[in-house]
Write an enzyme that holds these catalytic residues in place. Sequence first.
Site, PDB file in Angstrom:
ATOM      1  N   ASP A  73      19.426 135.753  14.896  1.00  0.00           N
ATOM      2  CA  ASP A  73      20.439 135.656  15.950  1.00  0.00           C
ATOM      3  C   ASP A  73      21.458 136.773  15.702  1.00  0.00           C
ATOM      4  OD1 ASP A  73      22.634 135.041  17.553  1.00  0.00           O
ATOM      5  OD2 ASP A  73      22.314 132.871  17.397  1.00  0.00           O
ATOM      6  N   TYR A  78      24.347 128.517  14.233  1.00  0.00           N
ATOM      7  CA  TYR A  78      25.142 127.979  15.351  1.00  0.00           C
ATOM      8  C   TYR A  78      24.799 126.494  15.567  1.00  0.00           C
ATOM      9  CZ  TYR A  78      26.445 127.914  20.385  1.00  0.00           C
ATOM     10  OH  TYR A  78      26.965 127.633  21.614  1.00  0.00           O
ATOM     11  N   ARG A 113      10.085 133.335  40.103  1.00  0.00           N
ATOM     12  CA  ARG A 113      10.384 132.756  38.791  1.00  0.00           C
ATOM     13  C   ARG A 113      10.035 133.727  37.665  1.00  0.00           C
ATOM     14  NH1 ARG A 113       7.812 127.518  39.023  1.00  0.00           N
ATOM     15  NH2 ARG A 113       6.087 128.511  37.955  1.00  0.00           N
ATOM     16  N   LYS A 166      28.295 136.639  25.406  1.00  0.00           N
ATOM     17  CA  LYS A 166      29.382 137.076  24.552  1.00  0.00           C
ATOM     18  C   LYS A 166      29.723 138.540  24.848  1.00  0.00           C
ATOM     19  CE  LYS A 166      28.969 132.938  22.934  1.00  0.00           C
ATOM     20  NZ  LYS A 166      28.078 132.551  21.882  1.00  0.00           N
TER      21      LYS A 166
HETATM   22  C1  PLP Z   1      27.284 131.449  21.692  1.00  0.00           C
HETATM   23  C2  PLP Z   1      26.183 131.563  20.708  1.00  0.00           C
HETATM   24  C3  PLP Z   1      24.911 131.070  20.983  1.00  0.00           C
HETATM   25  C4  PLP Z   1      24.614 130.343  22.259  1.00  0.00           C
HETATM   26  O1  PLP Z   1      24.794 131.133  23.381  1.00  0.00           O
HETATM   27  P1  PLP Z   1      25.059 130.516  24.835  1.00  0.00           P
HETATM   28  O2  PLP Z   1      24.898 131.691  25.703  1.00  0.00           O
HETATM   29  O3  PLP Z   1      26.426 129.942  24.818  1.00  0.00           O
HETATM   30  O4  PLP Z   1      24.008 129.475  25.043  1.00  0.00           O
HETATM   31  C5  PLP Z   1      23.934 131.234  20.044  1.00  0.00           C
HETATM   32  N1  PLP Z   1      24.182 131.841  18.867  1.00  0.00           N
HETATM   33  C6  PLP Z   1      25.391 132.340  18.573  1.00  0.00           C
HETATM   34  C7  PLP Z   1      25.601 133.015  17.260  1.00  0.00           C
HETATM   35  C8  PLP Z   1      26.435 132.210  19.471  1.00  0.00           C
HETATM   36  O5  PLP Z   1      27.634 132.680  19.148  1.00  0.00           O
END
Ligand code: PLP
Length: 389
Positions: free
Chosen positions: A180, A107, A54, A205
């Site tokens: 972020d 988000y 883990r 992404k």
């Molecule tokens: C997609 C996204 C998230 C969340 O990511 P996941 O991998 O889908 O949980 C958080 N912040 C931003 C800006 C995003 O585009």
Amino acid sequence: MTSGPRKLDTRLTHAGRDRKLTGGGVNPQIQRASTVLVESAEQLYAPGAWTYGRHGTATHEALKQALCELEDASWCAVVSSGLLACTVPILALAEPGAHFLVTDNAYGPTRRFFDRMLKRMGCEAEYFDPYIGAEVAAKFRTGATKAIFLESPGSMTFEISDAPAIAAVARAAGVKTILDNTWAAGVYHRPLDLGIDISVQSTSKYIGGGADLLGGYILTRDEALGARMKDTIADLGLSVPADDAYTVLRGLRSLTTRLQRHGASGLDVARWLETRPEVLRVLHPALEDDPNHALWKRDFTGASGLFGVVLKPAPTKAVHAFLDALELFGLGFSYGGFESLAIHCDPQLKRTVSRPKLGGPLLRFSIGLEDSDDLKADLARGFAALASA
Ligand SMILES: *Cc1c(COP(=O)(O)O)cnc(C)c1O
């Protein structure tokens, strides 16, 4: 692995490739493990002993080393989604009575975490205008304000926040900052260099790049904060399968090369959209007439392939006709994959203190690796459908 004067492309190619991790292959081994065997009874309970999967394996270690290179961090955690990358730093700082300042363009699911779970833990989230800058300091509550959460640019409305100004007033007041960094993919924006304490990203992404995995990273240069987040991850029992860690690392190797193409095609399509009579505004910080352009130029070194388009007022039926006529753009959430995507955004624009005055329906495009002329032809097909709807 020395970072020395080597450039990012080189470092991302070679990071995390210690022979201990690769076993001699080019890539780290995919080490699937729950139990980790130790060599003597004494080692079972030795302080710091690595005894359980883990806490990660060689595959995770290789990925974390490479991710640290990306933003020159000294501490990294990998988690199983981008959303967790946003929530873990907050959970690490949460306590009853804590006050968090959150950008209004965050988000949606990040907002939901603040509004639902964090509230239940006796914490308060206060939203602020993404353009607030150093004036965010007026919202600090002595002792109570734990952190500021930024998303820059916002992944739906593309506002760029003045991260260095916000980081400076926060640091002076002992308030932590989290940004972020998913839009810039950790390449074109370097929050840790600008004084931000924690940089997070959804690796689902651009780093993944293939729309085939979910993941997130958390990076910092603050060892004490890292230790706190490590405890939070351990307390929650979070872990990432080795196969997923491997896939993230595989994507990371080609990240900068793919991003150049995403960025160039994105700008090409964005400029073409600006010339279309159906379009009111294109929301893309690299466009010279975008209101975020000056900050983008100062604090970013490039653009990814994600941007917004405000159409002239049109009924929902016509907007749907536009999207439904697209053949190359998939209709779907997320971004950063090799294939282009489109969505309409209005149903999920959740703002409480700074609703942008857009003036028409908002669409969002993620420009993939297709030829950009083909993408423009596809969008022209959409506009024809919009006109006849
Ligand atoms: C997609 C996204 C998230 C969340 O990511 P996941 O991998 O889908 O949980 C958080 N912040 C931003 C800006 C995003 O585009």
